[in-house]
Design a protein around this motif. Sequence first.
Motif, mmCIF file in Angstrom:
data_model
loop_
_atom_site.group_PDB
_atom_site.id
_atom_site.type_symbol
_atom_site.label_atom_id
_atom_site.label_comp_id
_atom_site.label_asym_id
_atom_site.label_seq_id
_atom_site.Cartn_x
_atom_site.Cartn_y
_atom_site.Cartn_z
ATOM 1 N N GLN A 103 0.947 -1.138 0.020
ATOM 2 C CA GLN A 103 0.044 0.021 0.096
ATOM 3 C C GLN A 103 0.860 1.036 0.105
ATOM 4 O O GLN A 103 0.645 2.160 -0.745
ATOM 5 C CB GLN A 103 -0.903 -0.055 1.140
ATOM 6 C CG GLN A 103 -1.880 -1.065 1.202
ATOM 7 C CD GLN A 103 -2.836 -1.348 0.306
ATOM 8 O OE1 GLN A 103 -3.177 -0.220 -0.287
ATOM 9 N NE2 GLN A 103 -3.578 -2.258 -0.182
ATOM 10 N N ALA A 104 1.838 1.287 0.828
ATOM 11 C CA ALA A 104 2.804 2.548 0.943
ATOM 12 C C ALA A 104 3.571 2.714 -0.447
ATOM 13 O O ALA A 104 3.696 3.886 -0.862
ATOM 14 C CB ALA A 104 3.704 2.340 2.237
ATOM 15 N N ARG A 105 3.818 1.844 -0.905
ATOM 16 C CA ARG A 105 4.619 1.659 -2.222
ATOM 17 C C ARG A 105 3.951 1.937 -3.411
ATOM 18 O O ARG A 105 4.483 2.869 -4.294
ATOM 19 C CB ARG A 105 5.591 0.460 -2.535
ATOM 20 C CG ARG A 105 6.447 0.342 -3.612
ATOM 21 C CD ARG A 105 7.322 1.335 -3.789
ATOM 22 N NE ARG A 105 8.493 1.420 -5.008
ATOM 23 C CZ ARG A 105 7.787 1.518 -6.131
ATOM 24 N NH1 ARG A 105 6.801 2.265 -6.359
ATOM 25 N NH2 ARG A 105 8.606 1.651 -7.449
ATOM 26 N N TYR A 106 2.817 1.252 -3.578
ATOM 27 C CA TYR A 106 2.153 1.396 -4.833
ATOM 28 C C TYR A 106 0.653 2.258 -4.764
ATOM 29 O O TYR A 106 0.226 2.620 -5.948
ATOM 30 C CB TYR A 106 1.944 -0.024 -5.356
ATOM 31 C CG TYR A 106 3.252 -0.685 -5.675
ATOM 32 C CD1 TYR A 106 3.955 -0.359 -6.788
ATOM 33 C CD2 TYR A 106 3.898 -1.388 -4.624
ATOM 34 C CE1 TYR A 106 5.313 -0.875 -6.987
ATOM 35 C CE2 TYR A 106 5.157 -1.989 -4.910
ATOM 36 C CZ TYR A 106 5.941 -1.776 -6.109
ATOM 37 O OH TYR A 106 6.994 -2.416 -6.478
ATOM 38 N N ALA A 107 0.200 2.176 -3.895
ATOM 39 C CA ALA A 107 -1.194 2.745 -3.655
ATOM 40 C C ALA A 107 -1.310 3.986 -3.343
ATOM 41 O O ALA A 107 -2.248 4.813 -3.350
ATOM 42 C CB ALA A 107 -2.305 1.717 -2.971
ATOM 43 N N SER A 245 -1.097 -6.994 -8.497
ATOM 44 C CA SER A 245 -1.209 -6.445 -9.808
ATOM 45 C C SER A 245 -0.706 -4.842 -9.649
ATOM 46 O O SER A 245 -0.074 -4.581 -10.505
ATOM 47 C CB SER A 245 -2.541 -6.635 -10.583
ATOM 48 O OG SER A 245 -2.787 -8.116 -10.720
ATOM 49 N N MET A 246 -1.239 -4.296 -8.699
ATOM 50 C CA MET A 246 -0.870 -2.707 -8.544
ATOM 51 C C MET A 246 0.664 -2.708 -8.480
ATOM 52 O O MET A 246 1.273 -1.782 -8.675
ATOM 53 C CB MET A 246 -1.585 -2.234 -7.557
ATOM 54 C CG MET A 246 -1.024 -2.496 -6.065
ATOM 55 S SD MET A 246 -2.132 -1.918 -4.727
ATOM 56 C CE MET A 246 -3.188 -3.071 -4.444
ATOM 57 N N ALA A 247 1.367 -3.746 -8.075
ATOM 58 C CA ALA A 247 2.807 -3.788 -7.490
ATOM 59 C C ALA A 247 3.677 -3.881 -8.867
ATOM 60 O O ALA A 247 4.829 -3.663 -8.747
ATOM 61 C CB ALA A 247 3.346 -4.898 -6.499
#
Length: 324
Positions: A103-107, A245-247
């Motif tokens: 979450q911190a890195r991609y969202a 997938s968001m990563a």
Amino acid sequence: MKLQQLRYIVEITNNNLNVSATAQSLFTSQPGISKQVRLLEDELGVQIFERTGKHLSQVTPAGKDIIRISSEILGKVESIKAVASQHTHPDQGSLNISTTHTQARYALPEVITDFIERYPKVSLHMHQGTPIQISESVAKGASDFAIATEAMHLYQDLIMLPCYHWNRCILVPKDHPLASISQPSIADLAEYSLVTYVFGFTGRSELDTAFNKAGFEPKVVFTATDADVIKTYVRLGIGIGVLASMAIDTEHDSDLVAIDASHLFSSSTTKIGFRKGTFLRSYMYDFMERFAPHLTRDRVDKAIALKTAEERDALFDDVVLPSR
């Protein structure tokens, strides 16, 4: 009875009954804390803690109730301060968020960038951790928001609101046999070693559920809490990756092939949560809406007024959550 005494017994519990560690965290003396706890117990006429020699050994049944109420009282005190700050300095304050690496890195980066531009006088802090660490941080008041996907039973004391759905992909090197299969099956994945999240992180339970339903045991050879670490070990040939997938970064991960796996795994829902009774500053409402546009102030207030998690979930039945 003094607020300081209530703060002491709550912090003692937060520090696993270690009075010395509590004294260090509160910048006071160990004898002073012990004395105030004794005075509180004498005033109330009950023991809050059981003792073995000079050490606290466990919380008494009465103590559990007293500490729970004390924590609520201290939370209300913080809310009073927040109300005052809202009227005197509406665009100043702090915001502490606890979440996972993914979450911190991609969202969150774009949301946080926009938020900081809008509220330059709000000090924003990000804390990454396990689901247990995230839930405890918010429950203890160390963080304002929890953003999480897994282990929702840990957040029963928080108001959790749905933000978005997401699913997984299979990540392989370009020369891997699976790279040419657009829709691999669980049986296909079962032939290879897997590199994925630690159990309890970022939707890992959906992977195990899908394999068990298909009658296979996943051959997980390496786990990590960090999606970037998973990618590294896929590149090393340790196994095929199963991750959010968001990563996937199309530019930085162009040496790998990401295969959509939404046909294999049920989607997961990321939620944002906060303690019941929390006074939400205007910029906190704004942060939630920036992160999940359907979380308007009106809808959040309606969710707060509801008594159960089931009622809150039902409030969003007519909302089409975004997918990532």
